[in-house]
Design an enzyme around this catalytic site. Structure first.
Site, PDB file in Angstrom:
ATOM      1  N   GLU A  46       0.823  -1.205   0.000  1.00 39.98           N
ATOM      2  CA  GLU A  46       0.000   0.000   0.000  1.00 39.98           C
ATOM      3  C   GLU A  46       0.863   1.264   0.000  1.00 39.98           C
ATOM      4  OE1 GLU A  46      -2.078  -2.905   2.928  1.00 39.98           O
ATOM      5  OE2 GLU A  46      -0.095  -2.603   2.038  1.00 39.98           O
ATOM      6  N   LEU A 198      21.371 -29.844  -0.867  1.00 38.55           N
ATOM      7  CA  LEU A 198      20.158 -29.167  -0.384  1.00 38.55           C
ATOM      8  C   LEU A 198      20.207 -27.669  -0.643  1.00 38.55           C
ATOM      9  CD1 LEU A 198      19.562 -31.064   2.994  1.00 38.55           C
ATOM     10  CD2 LEU A 198      18.578 -31.539   0.747  1.00 38.55           C
ATOM     11  N   GLU A 286      11.563 -33.410   1.579  1.00 42.07           N
ATOM     12  CA  GLU A 286      12.100 -34.177   0.454  1.00 42.07           C
ATOM     13  C   GLU A 286      12.477 -35.609   0.822  1.00 42.07           C
ATOM     14  OE1 GLU A 286      14.494 -32.495  -2.507  1.00 42.07           O
ATOM     15  OE2 GLU A 286      14.103 -30.427  -1.929  1.00 42.07           O
TER      16      GLU A 286
END
Length: 360
Positions: A46, A198, A286
């Protein structure tokens, strides 16, 4: 409102623990200003739109995807900025699930004489911020479970070989998903078997933390996910106190957290609540099969993302996608809704929302 939603989506994966928000100011039939929340600590959507609109905001209509805040956080309340700018009407897609706001922003604007409408494209707005909403209302992260498997449901051979069952195209898609979440969670068997980095390659905008569920603290200090090539913070959740092992892992940059065991394992729900307290609102699980089964048993998984390769592995001893004890009756099975199936290279990707059976 569709324009505001599209703006909000530009920051996907970058605003956590804040929500995704987009805003458009219309004066007459022209857009006077627009903006979106770029990252936590940056100006809210905003405020960005109001700055762009300037004097043209007076008497205009503000379209915003989430209820404007009315409390102080890292930035001042958006409601005050809206009132100061002279906005006459505010159209809101969805209420803010944060208890600090949740209707209070709307009430403040209406008390000041601003006309407020809500619910325009509510479903799309809520879907955009499903991670934020779950963290605010249930104090749990939104969990997406990803699994790569053969057509017959195997995630490795009987000897544990699993690299690579699915294609490079599937792996590239997984890296895109990683770049959108706050954390990647794996079980210790995945670390020992696959030794993954990862990381979210090559997406550098987002560096998710790594969470390893390691009940007996078997994580090797030589694991690749602890190397400089995988620089994001690593949290290892365990149930045992072993000062020497924890010290060796800490010297590699890992944080070891000891939790009270649940049936001899890391209590996943308690771990997830701890992650939310740390500002982790979305998790990509995972595997492997045991931690996946544990997360399903505790009803933590919200969506699944299965990559199915057109190969057959077979073998009674080859691990399947979902471990654990299994179910004894079909009415205990977990269903998927809003299922989407698509080709990813030679593989199939099946994605869907998890629906758990009613508790008896």
């Amino acid at each position: 409102m569709r324009r505001a939603l599209a703006l909000a989506a530009r920051a996907r994966g970058l605003t956590s623990p804040n929500p995704l928000v987009g805003a458009v100011i219309v004066n007459g039939r022209r857009i006077a200003g627009q903006g979106y929340h770029h990252r936590a600590g940056a100006p809210h959507a905003e405020v960005e739109a109001l700055r762009q609109a300037g004097r043209r905001a007076r008497g205009a209509t503000l379209y915003v995807t989430l209820e404007p805040c009315n409390h102080y956080g890292r930035t001042p309340p958006c409601c005050d900025a809206i009132l100061d700018a002279g906005i006459r009407r505010v159209v809101i897609a969805s209420r803010d699930p944060n208890p600090l706001t949740d209707g209070r922003g709307i009430a403040k604007l209406r008390r000041a004489g601003v006309r407020v409408s809500e619910g325009v494209l509510r479903r799309e707005a809520r879907q955009l911020n499903e991670s934020f909403a779950k963290a605010m209302t249930r104090q749990l992260p939104f969990m997406i479970a990803k699994m790569g498997q053969s057509l017959d449901g195997k995630i490795a051979t009987v000897r544990g070989e699993s690299r690579w069952i699915t294609s490079g195209a599937a792996r590239r898609m997984v890296h895109r998903w990683r770049s959108r979440v706050d954390a990647i969670l794996v079980g210790i068997n995945t670390v020992l078997r696959d030794d993954p980095l990862l990381t979210a390659r090559p997406h550098t905008r987002r560096v998710p933390i790594k969470v390893i569920v390691d009940s007996r603290l078997r994580s090797p200090s030589t694991a690749r996910c602890l190397s400089p090539a995988s620089p994001a913070p690593t949290l290892i959740a365990t149930t045992v106190r072993n000062a020497s092992r924890a010290g060796a892992l800490a010297r590699r940059g890992a944080e070891v957290v000891v939790l009270p065991p649940r049936h001899g394992r890391v209590p996943l729900r308690r771990l997830c609540r701890m992650l939310v307290r740390r500002g982790i609102h979305s998790v990509l699980l995972e595997g492997g099969g045991e931690v996946f089964a544990g997360a399903l048993a505790e009803r933590l998984v919200d969506r699944v993302l299965f990559f199915i390769a057109p190969t057959l592995i077979g073998g009674r001893g080859a691990p399947g996608a979902v471990g654990g004890p299994g179910i004894s009756r079909l009415d205990q099975s977990i269903r998927l809704e809003e299922v989407r199936v698509r080709r990813v290279g030679p593989d199939l990707c099946v994605e869907g929302r998890v629906v758990y059976p009613k508790k008896r």
